[in-house]
Design an enzyme around this catalytic site. Structure first.
Site, PDB file in Angstrom:
ATOM      1  N   SER A 126       0.837  -1.192   0.000  1.00 43.40           N
ATOM      2  CA  SER A 126       0.000   0.000   0.000  1.00 43.40           C
ATOM      3  C   SER A 126       0.880   1.254   0.000  1.00 43.40           C
ATOM      4  CB  SER A 126      -0.953  -0.048   1.197  1.00 43.40           C
ATOM      5  OG  SER A 126      -1.917   0.978   1.129  1.00 43.40           O
ATOM      6  N   GLU A 175      -9.825  -3.337  -6.697  1.00 46.17           N
ATOM      7  CA  GLU A 175      -9.354  -2.209  -5.884  1.00 46.17           C
ATOM      8  C   GLU A 175      -9.875  -0.868  -6.400  1.00 46.17           C
ATOM      9  OE1 GLU A 175      -5.456  -1.888  -4.315  1.00 46.17           O
ATOM     10  OE2 GLU A 175      -4.809  -3.824  -5.123  1.00 46.17           O
ATOM     11  N   HIS A 199      -8.046  -4.245  -1.910  1.00 49.04           N
ATOM     12  CA  HIS A 199      -6.785  -3.616  -1.520  1.00 49.04           C
ATOM     13  C   HIS A 199      -6.080  -4.434  -0.431  1.00 49.04           C
ATOM     14  CE1 HIS A 199      -4.013  -0.266  -1.186  1.00 49.04           C
ATOM     15  NE2 HIS A 199      -4.233  -0.144   0.110  1.00 49.04           N
TER      16      HIS A 199
END
Length: 275
Positions: free
Chosen positions: A121, A214, A244
């Protein structure tokens, strides 16, 4: 478990438990980082890891299971960096810490061709930012880089930010709050914050792994295309239906476990066994 069950639990705020792995953990002298190892780790293959958390949270200890699985799959040691977080330490503090960690490895005798930065991330974004900063500082490039669900466009302009809300747990308001904390009074298109807008020439091979569900997927796909057009070898691993950071749930999600195995194979391919 299935992806939709895990996504439902995340959105409802319910814990998702599994048989989590735990590596051996020791502080790394001279740097805010930890050395994580498992029985499979080799001292001649190093993953420089940046945890997720939207640049405002997270730590090594939130990512122990993922790091242990990467260490097993890559047969590598993990150096996990405790970089500074916003809003107390906004951009570019995290990038400075990432670059400092890489410099520290080089000055401590680590061979760049045996190092692979990897991140999840916001940590995946930090991988590219660190590579850009290292390139511009004239440092030798590492063997490769691994970006798991990176946030590469802090403007969050992709249509998927709106249309993939049913298949992801990230929300536009969450992304906006993260950006405001990380980039107060800064241009969101700064290349070190949004690598989509960077000159990417000269970066090492990248593995970019993302889920087709996502909210960030449009930006990620645009980044992959831009990197390839600029001559960067990019392996794009997009798994349909995944949300995600689904890799975090490898203990209970088969697709997560398989994704981590592909990360390990990529790292081993670019840092082959010596001898």
């Amino acid at each position: 478990m299935k992806a939709r069950e895990i996504l439902s639990a995340i959105k409802a705020g319910r814990p998702v438990a599994g048989d989590c792995r735990r590596p051996d953990v020791e502080p790394l002298p001279g740097i805010p980082a930890y050395r994580l190892t498992t029985a499979a780790s080799r001292p001649d293959r190093t993953v420089l890891f940046f945890h997720g958390g939207g640049s405002t949270g997270g730590s090594t200890f939130d990512s122990l299971d993922l790091c242990a699985r990467i260490a097993d799959a890559a047969e590598a040691e993990i150096i996990s960096v405790e970089y500074r977080l916003a809003p107390a330490h906004p951009f570019p503090a995290a990038v400075e810490d990432a670059l400092f960690a890489y410099r520290h490895l080089l000055t401590s005798g680590y061979v760049p061709e045996r190092v692979v930065p990897a991140g999840l991330s916001a940590g995946g974004t930090l991988v590219v930012s660190m590579l850009l900063a290292a390139r511009d500082a004239g440092l030798p490039m590492p063997a490769a880089g691994v970006c798991l669900s990176p946030a590469v466009d802090m403007l969050f302009l992709g249509d998927s930010v709106i249309f993939n809300q049913e298949t992801d747990w990230l929300e536009p308001k969450t992304l906006a709050a993260m950006r405001d904390a990380y980039l107060p009074d800064r241009d969101p298109t700064d290349p070190l914050a949004s690598p989509l807008y960077a000159d990417l020439a000269g970066l090492p091979p990248l593995l970019v792994q993302a889920g087709g569900g996502e909210v960030l997927i449009d930006g990620i796909e645009a980044f992959v295309s831009a990197a390839r057009l600029q001559g960067v070898p990019v392996a794009f691993d997009c798994v349909e239906g995944m949300f995600h950071c689904w890799q975090v749930f490898a203990a209970v999600l088969p697709e997560g476990a398989a994704a981590v195995e592909r990360v390990g194979a990529f790292i081993r391919r670019h840092v082959p066994d010596e001898g």
